[in-house]
Design an enzyme around this catalytic site. Structure first.
Site, short mmCIF file in Angstrom:
data_model
loop_
_atom_site.label_atom_id
_atom_site.label_comp_id
_atom_site.label_asym_id
_atom_site.label_seq_id
_atom_site.Cartn_x
_atom_site.Cartn_y
_atom_site.Cartn_z
N GLY A 265 26.10 20.07 61.82
CA GLY A 265 25.92 18.83 61.53
C GLY A 265 24.09 18.66 61.06
CG HIS A 296 24.52 24.83 62.54
ND1 HIS A 296 25.26 25.23 63.66
CD2 HIS A 296 24.28 24.97 61.45
CE1 HIS A 296 26.13 25.44 62.31
NE2 HIS A 296 25.22 25.45 60.93
CD GLU A 299 20.65 23.15 58.06
OE1 GLU A 299 20.88 23.19 59.26
OE2 GLU A 299 21.49 23.70 56.92
CG ASP A 378 25.42 27.90 56.11
OD1 ASP A 378 25.92 26.59 56.90
OD2 ASP A 378 24.54 27.34 55.38
ZN LIG Z 1 26.12 26.04 59.44
#
Ligand SMILES: [Zn+2]
Length: 473
Positions: A265, A296, A299, A378
């Site tokens: 998210g 994650h 990003e 992904d």
């Molecule tokens: Zn991802």
């Protein structure tokens, strides 16, 4: 050799056969003389390791979804509708409402006026069907991060809570990845949140039994792809700590299929930052044995401490890690310890505009300074791409050497969370498949190797066509 000592026993390293052939020069010659289509075919035929960063849902191709959602034998006897008619004021409809998908039980609750805006998927005209498929992927100029997070995911709607459809998509992914010579898929998949055709929640153990039964069918087994799951929570939700604790307990109780835990998210909205979860992870570690974490992090467009903070959470794999170059102390740590792998997602980072210009992607810096990395897909369904597109992107943009290619595949298995005995087998098998590949394309004259590539028939999608003009069928 870049095996992490903490991950693989020495005995296993010695058991992995090493090819006698030096294929590097042949690979360089192939890159220099082959057409782009031939290089693509070579990389399609390339034995690959695992896809470690893969979201069920995002990985599903629209055409696969359409086929399953309109086939009662595959969708559990349900019917699906999509919002395709908007009467007099089409511009007043929010983008995520266009082609939003619902199931029969929801359709029946609608007022006649709203019902008139929905069309049964089977009844879409060919042009509408094509538009419906396109509505589930980033395929047009200007579509980027906002379209992906705020439009496409909500638009999927109740396609995502059908257990039979989700399970069929899992098998479709296995088939497509198997055709690309992938050996292992570690996808982010959960069995909570599914509902029956009449809208009742399906108990998780019941859903799990359904999934296991489907994965045991001959067509799934024939893919040759070993599948394991990660349980993933959405980090930005108000109840994310409770969800994390619940998911941790689920993985602990189902370690045969679930091998790790992930947090996904968007990081940048101030609600999903890693430090928020430090106390929760520490309290969970006081109660449960070690549980592998892939999270994650980084990003992001700007500079932050998210990757460092995520290591503190206990992660041994980082999803994306795009902004690590801006945190040199942490970069140095990863270069020196080689204990943590970064799951690189080139096409994702390009389409979601974290690195719109892939020549500026940090991947080659990681790869060539000793940070363990591998390539991943992904949300390949939403990118309209496949695994080979990731390899082709990397070879074309960064001129990968043969040893680097082999290392990427090996890393993807060595740093996977699969059970140790399965990992050992996958690694031995990978080495064997690489040797066979080297023999196939390394023997004889260069012209013979190029001629053999005509026998490879890649299955490609819109991404390769739009990006490189490559279309095989
Ligand atoms: Zn991802």
């Amino acid at each position: 050799m870049r095996f992490p000592a903490t991950v693989l026993p020495i005995a296993l390293l010695l058991a992995v056969p090493v090819s006698g052939m030096d294929f590097s020069a042949r690979f360089d010659a192939l890159k220099a003389t082959a057409t782009p289509a031939q290089v693509y075919a070579l990389l399609y035929a390339l034995p690959k390791g695992g896809d470690l960063h893969n979201h069920s849902g995002g990985a599903d191709r629209a055409e696969w979804l359409f086929a399953a959602a309109t086939d009662p034998a595959r969708n559990g006897g349900d019917s699906f509708y999509t919002r395709a008619n908007f009467g007099a004021q089409p511009d007043a409809i929010a983008p995520a409402e266009r082609f939003r998908n619902i199931r029969q039980h929801t359709y029946e609750l609608l007022s006649p006026a709203v019902r008139a805006e929905f069309v049964r998927l089977d009844d879409l005209l060919p042009a509408e069907r094509a538009a419906w498929c396109d509505s589930l992927r980033l395929d047009a100029p200007g579509e980027g991060r906002a379209e992906f997070f705020q439009v496409i995911w909500p638009r999927r709607g109740q396609l995502g809570d059908s257990l039979p459809v989700a399970t069929e998509m899992l098998v479709e992914n296995m088939k497509a990845f198997g055709a690309e010579h992938l050996a292992y898929l570690e996808t982010q998949f959960g069995v909570d949140g599914f509902v029956t055709n009449d809208g009742r929640a399906i108990a998780t153990e019941e859903a799990l039994a359904f999934v296991k039964q489907r994965l045991a069918q001959p067509d799934a087994l024939a893919t040759g792809v070993t599948v394991r799951f990660q349980k993933t929570i959405l980090r930005f939700l108000p109840n994310a700590e409770a969800k994390l604790a619940e998911s941790y307990a689920w993985v602990e109780a189902h370690r045969d299929l679930w091998v790790g835990l992930n947090m996904a998210g968007i990081e940048e909205n101030g609600h999903g930052y890693p430090r928020r979860f430090l106390e929760t992870f520490r309290s969970l570690r006081a109660r449960f044995p070690t549980l592998p974490l892939s999270i994650h992090a980084g990003e992001m467009d700007g500079n932050d401490s998210h990757i460092r903070d995520t290591l503190l959470l206990g992660a041994t794999r980082i999803g994306h890690g795009v902004n690590l170059l801006q945190d040199p102390d942490t970069l140095l740590l990863l270069q020196q310890t080689r204990r943590v792998l970064i799951e690189v997602n080139l096409i994702s980072n390009r389409l979601l505009e974290y690195t719109p210009d892939l020549t500026r992607h940090p991947f080659p810096e990681y790869l060539r300074t000793g940070v363990p990395v591998c390539l991943n897909t992904d949300d390949r369904g939403m990118w309209d791409s496949n695994f080979t597109d990731e390899y082709f992107t990397a070879v074309k943009t960064f001129d990968l050497s043969w040893s680097e290619i082999v290392e990427l595949g090996r890393n993807s298995l060595a740093y996977s969370f699969v059970q140790p005995e399965v990992k050992a087998k996958l690694l031995v098998d990978y080495a064997r498949r690489i040797t066979t590949f080297e023999e196939t394309y390394g023997e004889g004259r260069l012209a013979d190797a190029l001629a053999k590539l005509a026998e490879v028939q890649p299955v490609t999608y819109g991404y390769s066509k739009r990006t490189w003009g490559l279309e095989f069928r």
